[in-house]
Structure formats: structure tokens, C-alpha cells
Design a protein around this motif. Sequence first.
Motif, mmCIF file in Angstrom:
data_model
loop_
_atom_site.group_PDB
_atom_site.id
_atom_site.type_symbol
_atom_site.label_atom_id
_atom_site.label_comp_id
_atom_site.label_asym_id
_atom_site.label_seq_id
_atom_site.Cartn_x
_atom_site.Cartn_y
_atom_site.Cartn_z
ATOM 1 N N LEU A 219 -0.922 -0.342 7.796
ATOM 2 C CA LEU A 219 -1.151 -0.712 6.392
ATOM 3 C C LEU A 219 -1.722 -2.126 6.279
ATOM 4 O O LEU A 219 -2.624 -2.384 5.472
ATOM 5 C CB LEU A 219 0.144 -0.586 5.590
ATOM 6 C CG LEU A 219 0.740 0.835 5.532
ATOM 7 C CD1 LEU A 219 2.103 0.809 4.834
ATOM 8 C CD2 LEU A 219 -0.214 1.805 4.832
ATOM 9 N N LEU A 220 -1.206 -3.030 7.096
ATOM 10 C CA LEU A 220 -1.692 -4.416 7.049
ATOM 11 C C LEU A 220 -3.090 -4.548 7.634
ATOM 12 O O LEU A 220 -3.782 -5.533 7.399
ATOM 13 C CB LEU A 220 -0.719 -5.348 7.788
ATOM 14 C CG LEU A 220 0.606 -5.605 7.060
ATOM 15 C CD1 LEU A 220 1.653 -6.171 8.015
ATOM 16 C CD2 LEU A 220 0.389 -6.556 5.892
ATOM 17 N N GLY A 221 -3.494 -3.528 8.384
ATOM 18 C CA GLY A 221 -4.827 -3.554 8.975
ATOM 19 C C GLY A 221 -5.905 -3.034 8.044
ATOM 20 O O GLY A 221 -7.097 -3.116 8.348
ATOM 21 N N ALA A 222 -5.507 -2.503 6.894
ATOM 22 C CA ALA A 222 -6.501 -1.976 5.948
ATOM 23 C C ALA A 222 -7.365 -3.115 5.401
ATOM 24 O O ALA A 222 -6.951 -4.276 5.386
ATOM 25 C CB ALA A 222 -5.800 -1.232 4.813
ATOM 26 N N ASP A 223 -8.548 -2.746 4.957
ATOM 27 C CA ASP A 223 -9.516 -3.719 4.468
ATOM 28 C C ASP A 223 -8.944 -4.556 3.315
ATOM 29 O O ASP A 223 -8.318 -4.004 2.405
ATOM 30 C CB ASP A 223 -10.743 -2.940 3.969
ATOM 31 C CG ASP A 223 -11.999 -3.794 4.017
ATOM 32 O OD1 ASP A 223 -11.986 -4.845 4.690
ATOM 33 O OD2 ASP A 223 -12.984 -3.398 3.368
ATOM 34 N N GLU A 224 -9.147 -5.866 3.379
ATOM 35 C CA GLU A 224 -8.761 -6.770 2.275
ATOM 36 C C GLU A 224 -7.262 -6.842 2.021
ATOM 37 O O GLU A 224 -6.833 -7.244 0.936
ATOM 38 C CB GLU A 224 -9.478 -6.393 0.960
ATOM 39 C CG GLU A 224 -10.961 -6.684 0.956
ATOM 40 C CD GLU A 224 -11.273 -8.185 0.858
ATOM 41 O OE1 GLU A 224 -10.351 -9.007 0.726
ATOM 42 O OE2 GLU A 224 -12.475 -8.530 0.929
ATOM 43 N N VAL A 225 -6.451 -6.438 2.993
ATOM 44 C CA VAL A 225 -5.003 -6.566 2.827
ATOM 45 C C VAL A 225 -4.558 -7.902 3.419
ATOM 46 O O VAL A 225 -4.712 -8.143 4.609
ATOM 47 C CB VAL A 225 -4.244 -5.390 3.486
ATOM 48 C CG1 VAL A 225 -2.734 -5.645 3.466
ATOM 49 C CG2 VAL A 225 -4.569 -4.089 2.750
ATOM 50 N N GLY A 226 -4.024 -8.767 2.549
ATOM 51 C CA GLY A 226 -3.625 -10.115 2.976
ATOM 52 C C GLY A 226 -2.142 -10.255 3.215
ATOM 53 O O GLY A 226 -1.636 -11.369 3.386
ATOM 54 N N GLY A 227 -1.431 -9.137 3.221
ATOM 55 C CA GLY A 227 0.003 -9.191 3.449
ATOM 56 C C GLY A 227 0.687 -8.038 2.757
ATOM 57 O O GLY A 227 0.040 -7.078 2.340
ATOM 58 N N ALA A 228 2.021 -8.132 2.658
ATOM 59 C CA ALA A 228 2.795 -7.025 2.095
ATOM 60 C C ALA A 228 3.884 -7.524 1.167
ATOM 61 O O ALA A 228 4.450 -8.599 1.373
ATOM 62 C CB ALA A 228 3.418 -6.200 3.215
ATOM 63 N N LEU A 229 4.167 -6.720 0.137
ATOM 64 C CA LEU A 229 5.316 -6.936 -0.732
ATOM 65 C C LEU A 229 6.293 -5.812 -0.403
ATOM 66 O O LEU A 229 5.978 -4.635 -0.583
ATOM 67 C CB LEU A 229 4.887 -6.907 -2.204
ATOM 68 C CG LEU A 229 5.962 -7.221 -3.258
ATOM 69 C CD1 LEU A 229 6.664 -8.539 -2.990
ATOM 70 C CD2 LEU A 229 5.339 -7.239 -4.651
ATOM 71 N N VAL A 230 7.444 -6.190 0.135
ATOM 72 C CA VAL A 230 8.354 -5.239 0.766
ATOM 73 C C VAL A 230 9.654 -5.135 -0.021
ATOM 74 O O VAL A 230 10.287 -6.161 -0.292
ATOM 75 C CB VAL A 230 8.662 -5.692 2.208
ATOM 76 C CG1 VAL A 230 9.523 -4.656 2.919
ATOM 77 C CG2 VAL A 230 7.371 -5.967 2.983
ATOM 78 N N GLY A 231 10.049 -3.925 -0.369
ATOM 79 C CA GLY A 231 11.316 -3.719 -1.062
ATOM 80 C C GLY A 231 12.429 -3.398 -0.078
ATOM 81 O O GLY A 231 12.988 -4.288 0.570
ATOM 82 N N GLY A 232 12.738 -2.121 0.055
ATOM 83 C CA GLY A 232 13.876 -1.672 0.861
ATOM 84 C C GLY A 232 13.947 -2.275 2.261
ATOM 85 O O GLY A 232 15.027 -2.683 2.714
#
Length: 247
Positions: A219-232
Motif C-alpha cells: 500500500l505504501l508503495g502505491a503512486d503518490e502515497v506519502g505515508g499511512a493513517l492507521v487505526g486498529g
Amino acid sequence: AERPYIVGNWKMNGTRSMLSEARAIDRASQRLMKVEVALAPPFTLLHAVHKEVQQIGVGAQDCHPGEDGAFTGDVSASMVLDAGAKFVILGHSERRQAHGEDDALVKAKATAALNAGLRIILCCGESEEIRDAGEAEQFVIDQLKASMPKISGNVGEVLTVAYEPIWAIGTGRTPTADDIGSMHRAIRALLVELYGEETSAAVRILYGGSVNPGNATELLGADEVGGALVGGASLTAESFLGIVLAA
Ligand code: 13P
């Protein structure tokens, strides 16, 4: 471009017994300087987490658009700043849905947060119905246009966008990396339109929705992804650090 930004949104989870998780996340992050790590605990833990950590950022999950006054149960931007928050998450779908927050209110909250000196993480995302109708990108762009506050100066220092498809939150389902990439490219194009190519380049666009240590690399390797917002997966140091390590 920018350092990847991994943010844990604890939602309505966490009592003081979870401060040890925050401490463990902070300790490990001190050795992972290439990633920017942050936690958004509930209001009740904001100051305690702030006191507990040295490296990671601490933020709130909401704020009121007003400065102060007779608003029982509400918390202002300057109050969360005073408690140690450096940023606030705004426009999360759980608040849009459960508290009836519309784009105008999100924009008012974002304006108040920026005026108080907070950074903002502005959330957007479509329902499954909208995705199935093939209208996801148009919906998200319209939502962002209507909830984005006026920002002058270095937009990259104060604004982060989080794309969180509602149907992927807490469900274990995620879009494909291709679908995330095309949504993030559309958001990037909007940022360029609003703020210009140069300044908007520093704005990170996070993906959120069922991110875990097992799918984070993809998921982080997808185009234009600068990070993640993580819940659980941000509720234990072990799983959250698994995502940080993948960034
Ligand atoms: P989950 O990671 O639990 O799906 O939640 C995502 C989210 O809403 C983060 O703000």
C-alpha cells in the motif's frame, strides 16, 4: 520526496495503561529517523502521551471551530495545542457520519486549527456506493475542495491529506495499489491547482483503511502515497512498528 509519515489514530481507544505502547513506539522511532511517526490518542491521553515521548509527534482527533466559550463537551484548537498536540485530524468519516460533520464545518475547524498554530491532517474518502457507481474520484475531489481551508505560505508544513475510503476502514478490505495510485494522483493534481506545483510538492498524501504490517509495503508503495493513517493496527507497538518498518 518527503519523509514517509506514519500516523496512528487511536480513535476511542486507550487508557493510561496504554502509555507503555506509546513509549515503546517512541523509543523505536528514535532509531528510525527516516520515517516521521505520530500518534493521535484520545483527548484524555493527549498530555500524558506528550509527556511520555521525545521523538514522535502527538496530535488530537478533533477540535471545535471556536476559540472558547459555552460549548459543553467541546475542545478548542488552542486547548489541544496547550495539551501538547502539534496537529489535529479533521474530517474523518467517523465524525462526518456519527456527528453529522459537513464540509463547511470541517473547513471551519481546519481554519481554527491553523490559526491556533496546529498542523492538520485533512481526511477524505468515498463510500462503497460511490465507488461502485464509478464516482469515487469526483466525490473525493469535491469533498476536498469544499473542506480545504485557505492556506498561505508553506502549505507542506501545515497540511497533510489522508485518503480513507470508508469501505476500507476497519474492514480488512483495501483498494488495489493501482486504485490508490489513481486517487492519489487526482488529489495531487488538485493540490497543484490550489497551491501551485512548487509549494504543494511537500504536502504528503496518506492512505488509510485496514493498513497492517502485512499489506503496508504494497500500500505504501502505491503512486503518490506519502505515508499511512492507521487505526486498529496502531494500538500495539508491535503492529504499529511493523508498519513503520515497512515505510
Ligand atoms: P483502520 O486502520 O482500523 O482500518 O482505520 C483506519 C482509519 O480510519 C484511520 O483514521
